[in-house]
Structure formats: C-alpha cells, structure tokens
Scaffold this active site. Structure first.
Site, mmCIF file in Angstrom:
data_model
loop_
_atom_site.group_PDB
_atom_site.id
_atom_site.type_symbol
_atom_site.label_atom_id
_atom_site.label_comp_id
_atom_site.label_asym_id
_atom_site.label_seq_id
_atom_site.Cartn_x
_atom_site.Cartn_y
_atom_site.Cartn_z
ATOM 1 C CG LEU A 73 -1.951 -1.116 1.293
ATOM 2 C CD1 LEU A 73 -2.698 -1.057 2.623
ATOM 3 C CD2 LEU A 73 -2.922 -1.034 0.130
ATOM 4 N N GLY B 223 3.125 -9.348 5.882
ATOM 5 C CA GLY B 223 3.413 -8.562 7.077
ATOM 6 C C GLY B 223 3.150 -7.096 6.815
ATOM 7 N N GLY B 224 2.700 -6.367 7.842
ATOM 8 C CA GLY B 224 2.433 -4.950 7.669
ATOM 9 C C GLY B 224 1.408 -4.718 6.575
ATOM 10 C CG ASP B 225 2.012 -1.350 4.065
ATOM 11 O OD1 ASP B 225 3.032 -1.763 4.642
ATOM 12 O OD2 ASP B 225 2.025 -0.370 3.305
ATOM 13 C CD GLU B 226 6.246 -6.870 1.085
ATOM 14 O OE1 GLU B 226 6.896 -6.509 0.095
ATOM 15 O OE2 GLU B 226 6.762 -7.276 2.138
#
Length: 220
Positions: A67, A108-111
């Site tokens: 994102l 993980g995170g926005d990946e």
C-alpha cells in the site's frame, strides 16, 4: 455376532470423541496459520501453498503488492482506520486470487502476495496478465469506508512470470518485490518483470527492499 455388535456400539462414543477432537485441532492449526486481521494465509502458510500452486500450472504469475502512503493513513485517520484498510485489502485480494485459481497471503504490515494462473497460448499470455493486473488494481484501489468517510487507497504491484521449471518461489518473490518497488518509485501502479529477467537490481534486508543503490533508507 451380538457381542461384536455390542463392542462396536460401545466404542462409538470414544471414536466420535476422537473425531471431534481431531476436527477441533485441525481448525485451531488452520486458524493459527491465518492472519487474524485479513483472514489471509500468513507468510509461511502462503509460501507452502504457493509452491504447490506453481507445481500445478505451466504458466503462473507471482504478485507482491504494497500500500502506498499507508503511514499517512494511520497518521491522518488513526490506526483503526489503517486496520480497516488492511482488512479490506486482504478481503479484496483473497477474493480476486480465488477467482483466478490462486492463493493469497499477508506477508506482514501492509505487504501482500499472491500466485495465480495465467491462461492463454504463448502469444496471448502477456495480454492476459496485463488484464489481470488492471483488474487487481481496480479492485484494490476502491475507497474504503470507515466511520462515515471514504479513505483513498493506492497500491504498488510487482509481478514475476513463471514458466514451469524456470525459477523457484523464493526467486520469483524477490523478482516481484523488486518490481513492486520500481512501481512505488514511479508513484504506484504495476511493474511486470520480463519473462527472462532473473537478477534483482536491489539488495534485500529481511525480505524487504531498502532504498536505492548505495542507501539504507526504505522506499516510502
């Protein structure tokens, strides 16, 4: 015969109990391999299923997406809004991947990542892949509604193409990751690796691309 039937009947509750226990255990194991926010597979579970997906098709595509400006979403609207965007992205990606005989996961995170098929003869695969990418961008970049307001979403996508026997999943993810950051440096959208490209241009740190050559700052 009667004794055998009695013994079998007596064992039914025990067998039923073990069946219920096994079913619950299976569900718990699967739940632990799902990302609680999006319902997508976690990294390890995704990679295991992605390897199987690659083995089933002559032509597949590996997608890595991130994102854009996600920190600004958190800073402007709050972390609950950021979670809503992550959740919506995961749901949209999962539905899109399933519609293309694929599998998706949250790295993980926005990946995120996905593997899908690419239909068509050799001379139509590129066109079909371009259409898939445009469809994916259109799905993911719809605004996300949160507490009465719409939050704009922007993505960067990198794509690596797989022909059976050409590369393993790890190499394809690195290649797609490189092209995702290439798209991100250009403001978003998608970058598709050439069929025969094998060497990523940037180093990785814990699976993430960091900066331009000679720097250590992560690309925003």
């Amino acid at each position: 015969m009667t004794e055998l039937m009695f013994a079998a009947a007596a064992g039914l509750p025990l067998l039923a109990g073990w069946s219920v226990h096994a079913l619950r255990l299976t569900r718990r194991i699967e739940a632990a391999r799902r990302d609680p926010l999006t319902g997508l597979w976690t990294r390890d579970a995704f990679e295991g299923r992605a390897v199987k997906s690659l083995s089933r098709g002559q032509q597949r595509a590996v997608f890595v997406l991130d994102l854009n400006w996600f920190k600004e979403i958190n800073d402007t609207h709050g972390h609950a809004a950021g979670d809503a965007v992550i959740r919506a992205t995961g749901l949209r990606l999962g539905a899109w991947a399933a519609g293309h005989h694929g599998v998706a996961g949250r790295l993980g995170g926005d990946e995120f990542a996905a593997v899908t098929d690419v239909a068509g003869e050799a001379d139509t695969v590129t066109g079909n892949l371009n259409a898939k990418v445009l469809e994916l961008i259109g799905s993911l970049e719809r605004p996300v509604s949160f507490e009465g307001r719409d939050i704009d979403v922007s993505v960067s996508i990198g794509v690596a193409r797989y022909w059976r026997g050409t590369a393993d999943l790890s190499a394809l993810l690195r290649q797609a990751d490189e092209h995702m950051y290439r798209a991100k440096r250009e403001g978003g959208g998608a970058s598709i690796a050439p069929k025969h490209e094998t060497t990523p241009a940037l180093p990785t740190v814990h699976g993430r691309r960091y900066g331009r050559p000679g720097t250590r700052k992560e690309v925003a």
